[in-house]
Design a protein around this motif. Structure first.
Motif, PDB file in Angstrom:
ATOM      1  N   LEU A  48       5.397 -18.335 -13.398  1.00 58.54           N
ATOM      2  CA  LEU A  48       6.266 -19.389 -12.875  1.00 58.54           C
ATOM      3  C   LEU A  48       7.600 -18.790 -12.419  1.00 58.54           C
ATOM      4  CD1 LEU A  48       5.764 -22.463 -12.660  1.00 58.54           C
ATOM      5  CD2 LEU A  48       7.221 -22.736 -14.660  1.00 58.54           C
ATOM      6  N   TYR A  49       8.151 -17.848 -13.197  1.00 54.87           N
ATOM      7  CA  TYR A  49       9.390 -17.180 -12.787  1.00 54.87           C
ATOM      8  C   TYR A  49       9.186 -16.430 -11.473  1.00 54.87           C
ATOM      9  CZ  TYR A  49      10.736 -17.857 -17.693  1.00 54.87           C
ATOM     10  OH  TYR A  49      11.021 -18.390 -18.929  1.00 54.87           O
ATOM     11  N   PHE A  50       8.061 -15.745 -11.369  1.00 47.53           N
ATOM     12  CA  PHE A  50       7.749 -14.984 -10.163  1.00 47.53           C
ATOM     13  C   PHE A  50       7.699 -15.907  -8.948  1.00 47.53           C
ATOM     14  CE2 PHE A  50       4.598 -12.926  -7.303  1.00 47.53           C
ATOM     15  CZ  PHE A  50       5.315 -11.765  -7.037  1.00 47.53           C
ATOM     16  N   THR A  51       7.093 -17.075  -9.137  1.00 49.31           N
ATOM     17  CA  THR A  51       7.030 -18.061  -8.065  1.00 49.31           C
ATOM     18  C   THR A  51       8.430 -18.530  -7.674  1.00 49.31           C
ATOM     19  OG1 THR A  51       4.857 -18.844  -8.781  1.00 49.31           O
ATOM     20  CG2 THR A  51       6.161 -20.346  -7.439  1.00 49.31           C
ATOM     21  N   ALA A  52       9.268 -18.784  -8.687  1.00 47.97           N
ATOM     22  CA  ALA A  52      10.624 -19.259  -8.426  1.00 47.97           C
ATOM     23  C   ALA A  52      11.443 -18.225  -7.654  1.00 47.97           C
ATOM     24  CB  ALA A  52      11.318 -19.603  -9.736  1.00 47.97           C
ATOM     25  N   VAL A  53      11.259 -16.951  -7.967  1.00 54.76           N
ATOM     26  CA  VAL A  53      11.995 -15.892  -7.284  1.00 54.76           C
ATOM     27  C   VAL A  53      11.539 -15.760  -5.828  1.00 54.76           C
ATOM     28  CG1 VAL A  53      12.367 -13.395  -7.206  1.00 54.76           C
ATOM     29  CG2 VAL A  53      12.504 -14.601  -9.383  1.00 54.76           C
ATOM     30  N   LEU A  54      10.246 -15.944  -5.586  1.00 61.09           N
ATOM     31  CA  LEU A  54       9.714 -15.787  -4.225  1.00 61.09           C
ATOM     32  C   LEU A  54      10.053 -16.967  -3.320  1.00 61.09           C
ATOM     33  CD1 LEU A  54       6.130 -14.285  -4.685  1.00 61.09           C
ATOM     34  CD2 LEU A  54       8.158 -13.162  -3.781  1.00 61.09           C
ATOM     35  N   LEU A  55      10.190 -18.158  -3.901  1.00 65.95           N
ATOM     36  CA  LEU A  55      10.367 -19.364  -3.085  1.00 65.95           C
ATOM     37  C   LEU A  55      11.498 -19.262  -2.070  1.00 65.95           C
ATOM     38  CD1 LEU A  55       9.707 -22.536  -5.280  1.00 65.95           C
ATOM     39  CD2 LEU A  55       8.649 -21.921  -3.112  1.00 65.95           C
ATOM     40  N   PRO A  56      12.710 -18.848  -2.457  1.00 67.01           N
ATOM     41  CA  PRO A  56      13.795 -18.806  -1.476  1.00 67.01           C
ATOM     42  C   PRO A  56      13.525 -17.859  -0.304  1.00 67.01           C
ATOM     43  CG  PRO A  56      14.672 -18.673  -3.702  1.00 67.01           C
ATOM     44  CD  PRO A  56      13.188 -18.488  -3.797  1.00 67.01           C
ATOM     45  N   ILE A  57      12.634 -16.902  -0.516  1.00 63.19           N
ATOM     46  CA  ILE A  57      12.340 -15.923   0.539  1.00 63.19           C
ATOM     47  C   ILE A  57      11.256 -16.435   1.478  1.00 63.19           C
ATOM     48  CG2 ILE A  57      11.572 -13.561   1.000  1.00 63.19           C
ATOM     49  CD1 ILE A  57      12.609 -12.815  -1.782  1.00 63.19           C
ATOM     50  N   ILE A  58      10.164 -16.909   0.907  1.00 58.85           N
ATOM     51  CA  ILE A  58       9.007 -17.219   1.743  1.00 58.85           C
ATOM     52  C   ILE A  58       9.157 -18.518   2.525  1.00 58.85           C
ATOM     53  CG2 ILE A  58       7.504 -16.007   0.130  1.00 58.85           C
ATOM     54  CD1 ILE A  58       6.414 -18.726  -0.708  1.00 58.85           C
ATOM     55  N   ILE A  59      10.045 -19.430   2.082  1.00 54.32           N
ATOM     56  CA  ILE A  59      10.150 -20.687   2.819  1.00 54.32           C
ATOM     57  C   ILE A  59      10.743 -20.487   4.212  1.00 54.32           C
ATOM     58  CG2 ILE A  59      10.326 -22.131   0.765  1.00 54.32           C
ATOM     59  CD1 ILE A  59      13.308 -22.213   1.113  1.00 54.32           C
TER      60      ILE A  59
END
Length: 348
Positions: free
Chosen positions: A152-163
Motif C-alpha cells: 500500500l505504501y508503494f502504491t501511495a508513493v507511485l500515485l503522484p508520479i503515474i497520474i
C-alpha cells in the motif's frame, strides 16, 4: 465491533469511488482531452480514495482525538485541492487549468506522505500494545499485514508520479488495483491487527482522562497501555503477596496452556483488577504480562524436554501453550542462542 464495521464500509466506499472514477474516464472521454485533464481528475478522486483507505485503518487503531485530528487535516488538504481546481476552471474556462495542476499535485503528494506517516504511527502503537497484552504469537499475522501495508505504501508513493503519464498508468494502474484488493482481503478476511475483545469500545485515552478527572481511577490508563505505576500510588506489600500467590496457583493449574490467554483473562481467572495486575508486573522483574507468560512457558518447555525426551518439539510447544512451533523456536533462540532441538541435544 462497531468500529471495524465502519472501517469495512469505508473500504467499500473507496472501491465505489474508484469505480465512479473509471466510469467517468471511460464515458466522458476525460483522458482524451489531454494528460493534464486526466491528471486533474485522478487527483480529485485518488485523494478521497486514499483518505478513506487510511481512515479505515486509523478508525480501528486510533483514539477519537487522533481520529478527529486526522480527519480535520485531511479535509483541509482536500478542500485546498478542490479550491485550486475551481479557481483553475473559472480562470481558464476549461478543465485545462495550467500550472495550478502542479499546485494540486503538490498538495496531493503532501497528503499521501501524511497518510503513510499516520498509518505507520498508529499501527506501530497498536502492535506495541498488543504484544504487551497477548500471550499468544502475533508475528505470523503481523507479518502478513505488514506485507499488505508495504504494498500500500508503494502504491501511495507511485500515485503522484503515474497520474501524470498515460503509459505508466496503463501498465501500473492494474497492479495498483490488485494491491488495494490484496490489502482489503487481509483487512476483511483476517481482521486487521487483532483487537482485544475486552477492549474494543471507544477511545481508551479519553476514558483514562475522564476517569482521572472524575476521581483518579486508573482503569482507563491501563486499557490505554499507560503504565499504571505512573498514575497509582502502588500496591501494598500484602496485596502484592496475594497477587503473587494467585499467579502461582494459576500456573500450578496449568492455565498457561491456553494459547489465547490475555492479561484480561488472567485478571478474571485470579479475581484481580486488570490495572492492579499491570502494576504488579511493572513493579516486578517482568516488564509486562507477555514477558512473564513467555518465561513461564519457556521454563515449562525446558522442564518437559528433560522429563519427556520422547516428546516432539511440536507436542511440547502445544502442551506449554505456545500458539505455534515458530514461537517456541524464536523464544529459545532469543534466550539460549540455540534452537529447541539443539538445546535438547545439548542439555536434555
Amino acid at each position: 465491533m462497531r468500529r471495524y464495521e465502519v472501517s469495512r464500509w469505508l473500504l467499500f466506499t473507496s472501491m465505489v469511488l474508484i469505480s465512479v472514477h473509471y466510469l467517468l474516464q471511460m464515458t466522458q472521454g476525460l483522458r482524451a482531452q489531454g494528460s493534464d485533464v486526466g491528471a486533474v481528475i485522478n487527483i480529485l478522486f485518488y485523494t478521497p480514495v486514499s483518505f478513506a483507505i487510511t481512515l479505515s485503518i486509523v478508525n480501528v487503531e486510533s483514539t477519537a482525538n487522533n481520529l478527529r485530528r486526522y480527519c480535520l487535516r485531511s479535509a483541509v488538504a482536500y478542500v485546498l485541492i478542490i479550491a485550486l481546481f475551481v479557481i483553475g476552471v473559472l480562470y481558464n474556462r476549461s478543465l485545462h487549468i495550467g500550472n495550478l495542476l502542479y499546485a494540486m499535485l503538490g498538495l496531493f503528494v503532501v497528503s499521501m506522505v501524511y497518510f503513510i506517516v499516520v498509518i505507520r504511527h498508529e499501527t506501530a502503537q497498536r502492535t506495541k500494545k498488543l504484544q504487551q497484552t497477548y500471550g499468544s504469537d502475533l508475528i505470523p499475522f503481523l507479518r502478513y499485514s505488514r506485507v499488505s501495508l508495504t504494498l500500500l505504501y508503494f502504491t501511495a508513493v507511485l500515485l503522484p508520479i503515474i497520474i501524470l503519464y498515460d503509459t505508466l498508468l496503463l501498465y501500473i494502474g492494474p497492479l495498483m488495483l490488485l494491491t488495494i484488493v490484496f490489502f482489503i482481503q487481509s483487512f476483511i478476511s483476517l481482521g486487521y491487527y487483532i483487537i482485544p475483545k475486552e477492549n474494543t469500545e471507544e477511545t481508551n485515552e479519553e476514558k483514562a482522562s475522564a476517569a482521572n478527572g472524575a476521581g483518579g481511577s486508573t482503569d482507563g490508563n491501563a486499557a490505554a497501555g499507560i503504565p499504571v505505576c505512573e498514575a497509582a500510588t502502588g500496591l501494598s506489600d500484602e496485596r502484592r503477596r496475594q497477587i503473587e500467590q494467585r499467579l502461582s496457583q494459576w500456573c500450578a493449574e496449568k492455565h498457561y496452556q491456553n494459547c489465547n490467554a490475555t492479561i484480561f483473562s488472567l485478571a478474571t481467572d485470579i479475581g484481580c483488577n486488570k490495572n492492579e495486575l499491570t502494576e504488579y508486573f511493572n513493579q516486578s522483574v517482568h516488564p509486562n504480562f507477555r514477558t512473564w507468560l513467555s518465561d513461564i512457558r519457556f521454563n515449562e518447555a525446558m522442564r518437559m524436554m528433560k522429563a519427556f525426551p520422547a516428546y516432539s518439539n511440536d507436542a511440547i510447544s502445544a502442551e506449554c501453550g505456545f500458539s505455534s512451533h515458530t514461537q517456541i523456536y524464536r523464544l529459545f533462540k532469543q534466550k539460549t542462542g540455540l534452537s529447541p532441538s539443539q538445546w535438547r541435544d545439548k542439555f536434555a
